[in-house]
Scaffold this active site. Structure first.
Site, PDB file in Angstrom:
ATOM      1  N   HIS A 112       0.823  -1.196   0.105  1.00 44.15           N
ATOM      2  CA  HIS A 112       0.041   0.042  -0.057  1.00 44.15           C
ATOM      3  C   HIS A 112       0.953   1.262   0.128  1.00 44.15           C
ATOM      4  O   HIS A 112       2.120   1.236   0.527  1.00 44.15           O
ATOM      5  CB  HIS A 112      -0.885  -0.077   1.243  1.00 44.15           C
ATOM      6  CG  HIS A 112      -1.858   1.191   1.137  1.00 44.15           C
ATOM      7  ND1 HIS A 112      -1.913   2.415   1.608  1.00 44.15           N
ATOM      8  CD2 HIS A 112      -3.239   0.896   0.877  1.00 44.15           C
ATOM      9  CE1 HIS A 112      -2.741   3.104   1.328  1.00 44.15           C
ATOM     10  NE2 HIS A 112      -3.789   2.200   1.075  1.00 44.15           N
ATOM     11  N   GLU A 119      -3.360   2.882  -7.446  1.00 47.46           N
ATOM     12  CA  GLU A 119      -3.793   3.818  -6.748  1.00 47.46           C
ATOM     13  C   GLU A 119      -2.856   5.137  -7.049  1.00 47.46           C
ATOM     14  O   GLU A 119      -1.544   5.263  -6.476  1.00 47.46           O
ATOM     15  CB  GLU A 119      -3.674   3.867  -5.088  1.00 47.46           C
ATOM     16  CG  GLU A 119      -4.696   2.911  -4.609  1.00 47.46           C
ATOM     17  CD  GLU A 119      -4.806   2.971  -2.990  1.00 47.46           C
ATOM     18  OE1 GLU A 119      -5.759   3.543  -2.590  1.00 47.46           O
ATOM     19  OE2 GLU A 119      -3.817   2.804  -2.492  1.00 47.46           O
TER      20      GLU A 119
END
Lengths: 211, 211, 211, 211
Positions: free
Chosen positions: A85, A133
């Site tokens: 992430h 992302e």
């Protein structure tokens, strides 16, 4: 569509949100998972919701103080894990090791990345999902499907058809979710839009309503 | 003497060892705590043993995926945390931040360090304890109290009297524990000697017997 | 007062600024050093200015690809090094190792830190200087000597009298420099105020003028 | 075949080895480059040898203390850079950023990786070369071309034909080099075999002799 709700380190009640997510998943048939802090995996899993870790370390059993052992998260009830992430970036070899650790513990994996080039790299390591992302959109409230739709379609192409692509960053409405699906995404990562909502149930229901 | 049993990522049953540790602590009156994986804090704490985290992140509530939020470990039952273990080295500012995070969550802290100089540095940050573990002794089975007693007495002096000193690396017998106490240590870090023992209860009882 | 001019990765001509700094040091008698990129140490040192590294690794000779070996920077002409700058934070043990590496290569050291508590920790490791740079002031253009004078006096006290304290963050005028000196600082870290000035000579002269 | 000689942090005279490498390259027509410490790039490049950095940071000009700015290494004479060496592992996004930084500075790139899966990932980021170095062979003196030839052929396949593959770990003789070439490698990474040899010229000549 797979909806993963990342609770990060938010000041929320993880079991309350997990209960809501389990209910909405049951009612709508949409696959919804919740990723709490490692220490909260056991109580979250007890609500019956699909439970994910936010991270596991690429280590085996042994002398690794402060690691997040995949087997320990799995025993607590996690059936998958986010990896790499943008708030927990890993080294290339570390992503590879962590995917292997998760596999060993019977867990699914989502590897996050910034752009189609990195999505191709991540997909080469054979995770179950990749998630794009764009860092420039994180926290802007602007959904990637609207701000830069090409990044989604390019990521789907970069992933090569073998690894399904999720998209994150700025998804908060049902319309965003539908737009992501139309671009080829097979799921979304959610965070503050639901976790910090005054009424998480309403926020989650509105989100999955178009599906 | 404070005995902290670090379960690292060992392939052990954490609640079984926790139950043993709780029993031995009750029987002997020795303060014994167990530090499991974050995902195991809740079941370990439910045994009634004093439960510690192996690490907490120096973050507050917010967007920190894959962090170990002090408040989450505290809610699961941890009342203290190791920091800067040789297997989880932190930046200087990160140790400071993590001590503050633990304090905010009402947790005690042990900051590990390699040598008396680093012990002095760690003690300047005002943790509840410091622990000296010379890296050259880790995994040798040679107790620091025997291999290099000066490092313990120098660490006690470096800590300046305000912060109690624990010692780690190679402690496995009651004799090691007594030797550490005589050198001025107020506790020990244990790991494989008990966690990987065939009979953890016998190993722990033998260890605290001289106290 | 010791003035260290950190060129970071700025798009400047390092030998031009070094020449200016050497001239101003000669004219004023103020100790001024320049810290360029490692690859620029040799040409900067050839200007005759006191030359520092921005970082050295805590390693000895050996298999360390991509490290910054203290001996290599010293051979190129560096006589000191910054360590643990807020843009290059190191682990506690890494700061200790890097100070030892610099000493071995005959180099002086400045260890940067965020606050008085970390200054005390840094001073415990016996560098030649410590430097306090409150992260909340970096890039604000607000000098620490004005925004938070207590942080300077508290840092001087925390350093315990043995290690001189520099201050950074927001120093750009002669007045800031004088104020820092009055608070007990024995030098300053400069960066963009001179390195990115249209006329670096004028900027540097104005800065050291009150001394 | 491309031969890259990585000087790491070895206690060698970098310009002496560079001179030897330049001579052998001239005499034999083999492409030979030398990768010294950043502080040694300028004097090494002045020998006329093809000069590489051991690492560059994935940053642009700006506030990045202690970084290795690609432009600074290029200005000193480097025309390429290793990235993600096993002794300097980078995050996935960091490899991507560093390749872009090197491109911006007009430098070639070699991205190192552990195994064919990671080679495929590295190749997805479009460096000029990838290099496979199985960690279990590093420092064993056992050439990868002999110990595990499949890892070379699998890496060539994983790189997909667009990115040439080098191999490292254990290459020290002309025979190793030939074997690597037969397996599809287009070059090798060398380190201690030449850098630490009593007679670097003889070692390097023997190595490239079969080509």
């Amino acid at each position: 569509m797979f909806v993963l709700l990342n609770l990060k380190a938010y000041p929320c009640d993880p079991t309350e949100i997990a209960t809501v997510a389990a209910d909405v998943a049951d009612e709508t048939g949409v696959r919804i998972a919740v990723a709490p802090q490692a220490a909260d995996i056991a109580p979250v899993a007890e609500t019956g919701v699909e439970t994910w870790a936010q991270h596991v370390s690429g280590v085996e059993h042994g002398s690794h103080t402060g690691s997040t052992l995949a087997e320990a998260t799995a025993r607590a009830g996690a059936t998958g894990t986010l990896l790499n992430h943008s708030e927990k970036r890993l080294r290339l070899a570390g992503i590879d090791d962590a995917i292997r650790s998760a596999e060993r513990a019977g867990m699914e994996t989502i590897v996050c990345a910034n752009n189609p080039r990195q999505i191709a790299a991540a997909a080469s390591l054979s995770p179950d999902f990749v998630a794009v992302e764009p860092p420039e959109l994180i926290g802007t409230g602007m959904p990637v499907s609207k701000a830069d739709p090409d990044i989604v379609t390019d990521s789907v192409e970069a992933a090569g058809g073998d690894v399904p692509v999720l998209c994150g960053a700025g998804i908060s409405t049902g319309e965003d979710l539908s737009a992501a699906a139309e671009l080829g995404a097979e799921g979304v990562l959610l965070a503050s839009g639901v976790a910090k909502a005054d009424d998480p149930r309403a926020a989650l229901e509105a989100l999955v309503e178009p599906l």
